[in-house]
Design an enzyme around this catalytic site. Structure first.
Site: not given
Length: 394
Positions: A11, A105-106
């Site tokens: 993350d 973003d993960e």
């Protein structure tokens, strides 16, 4: 004997804020809010300095500014986030055999079986350092035997840290955590658990599974499994499906701009609703037009990952202007949303206000319950959409 799984959850910390700080280092160390206008916007992301004041994403900007009047509001730039996300994705794609991108973003990475040849934790550490080195963005990861514990380990490692929960240590890691740390646990379920005195995950671990099933139904089994670190969910590759599309062939060629635009609105609504239902996001949109002589043209445009028609529609309308020679009647028209990634629809928090967010949630709830097009924009209603099945072709 079952093979030991090694799942890594990655993350990017305060992703939007971190990207903006790259372009403006003066923001470093200050409470920063990324999002819409101070009056009616909502917070898309906030720095750790802002979180100390109780600010969180999706909070009305007005409320956030009351909690922290000295916070700096940054409007946000879609292109920057897409570019940064693409950069990180390319590094991960180059470094690991199997990964799943669940949002900008993960990521989840599956290193199962690699332990025969490599130290999996060292691989994950090296990958993290490479992302930091090549992008300048802070990043955290957790490694465990399943997706849920890996994600919870990442949350425990933040900001800018790493944590490995070794096989057999899941119960010990989970026990002291509050039940609110379980991913996917809703507020109403949490409140019900509190009524039974279940506040920590350790309390859940000691609770009889039959009791949980009686009180919560299938959710009870889900809760018991999560509390025990049991998660058999597989990593679904990033590129499992490339696109969804729909098209319509006319009985009589159409030359009316309003009619064509209405059809495109309806098609885009159908496709974006389908994306949200399947937890997918698109980063490219395209239209296809075919003239009476079968000459076919396509026009496409890159966008930030989304599944929201109010973002897609202006792009689609613009592509129609570019692709169509308005003097020529059209035989076929189609829409395609592509470059799909797994991930829940991230409301466009830079532009959305509270009313629009509530409207989206209400529309989806009604359509998911009663069927597509139960409720839609007026622009998509005047073309007899019920007379054709947009998913029949394409």
């Amino acid at each position: 004997m079952d093979q030991k799984r090694h799942i890594v959850h990655i993350d990017l910390d305060s992703f939007f804020v971190s990207v903006e700080r790259k372009f403006n280092p003066a923001l470093i160390g200050k409470p920063v809010l990324i999002g819409g206008s101070a009056e009616r916007g909502v917070v898309a992301s906030c720095s750790y300095e802002a979180r100390k004041f109780g600010i969180h994403s999706a909070m009305p900007m007005k409320q956030a500014m009351k909690l922290c009047p000295e916070a700096i509001i940054v409007r946000g730039t879609h292109g920057r986030y897409s570019d940064a996300s693409r950069e990180v994705t390319e590094i991960i794609h180059d470094a690991v055999p199997l990964y799943q991108k669940t949002s900008v973003d993960e990521f989840y990475i599956d290193l199962t079986g690699m332990d025969r040849f490599y130290d999996c934790f060292k691989m994950a550490c090296d990958l993290r350092q490479r992302v930091i080195r090549e992008t300048g963005l802070p990043i955290s990861f957790g490694m465990a035997s399943g997706k849920t514990v890996a994600k919870m380990a990442t949350n425990a490692a933040k900001p800018n840290g790493q944590l490995w929960i070794k096989h057999g240590e899941e119960l010990k890691f989970l026990a002291p955590l509050p039940i609110s740390k379980i991913p996917g646990l809703g507020e109403s379920t949490s409140q019900k658990l509190y009524q039974y005195g279940i506040e920590k995950i350790g309390d859940l671990q000691r609770t009889n599974i039959k009791f949980l099933e009686t009180v919560f139904g299938k959710m009870g089994i889900f809760l018991w499994e999560k509390a025990h670190g049991i998660d058999h969910n597989e990593i679904v590759p990033h590129s499992d499906r490339k696109s969804i599309s729909t098209e319509r062939t006319f009985d009589i060629n159409v030359n009316d701009h309003r009619t064509l635009e209405s059809i495109l609105v309806s098609m885009t609504e159908e496709l974006s609703s389908k994306l949200r239902r399947e937890n997918k996001l698109a980063s490219c949109l395209a239209i296809k037009i075919r003239y009476a002589n079968f000459e076919t043209h396509t026009q496409q445009q890159k966008i930030a990952l989304t599944a929201a028609e109010h973002i897609l529609l202006p792009g689609i309308k613009n592509l129609l202007k570019k692709a169509w020679n308005q003097h020529r009647p059209i035989r076929l028209i189609g829409v395609r949303l592509s470059n799909l990634a797994s991930g829940r629809y991230q409301i466009n928090l830079f532009e959305d206000n509270e009313e629009r967010i509530r409207l989206y949630q209400a529309m989806d709830n009604i359509n998911f319950k009663f069927g597509d097009k139960t409720i839609c924009r007026a622009a998509g209603m005047d073309i007899g959409t019920r007379n054709f099945n947009p998913f029949m072709r394409g």
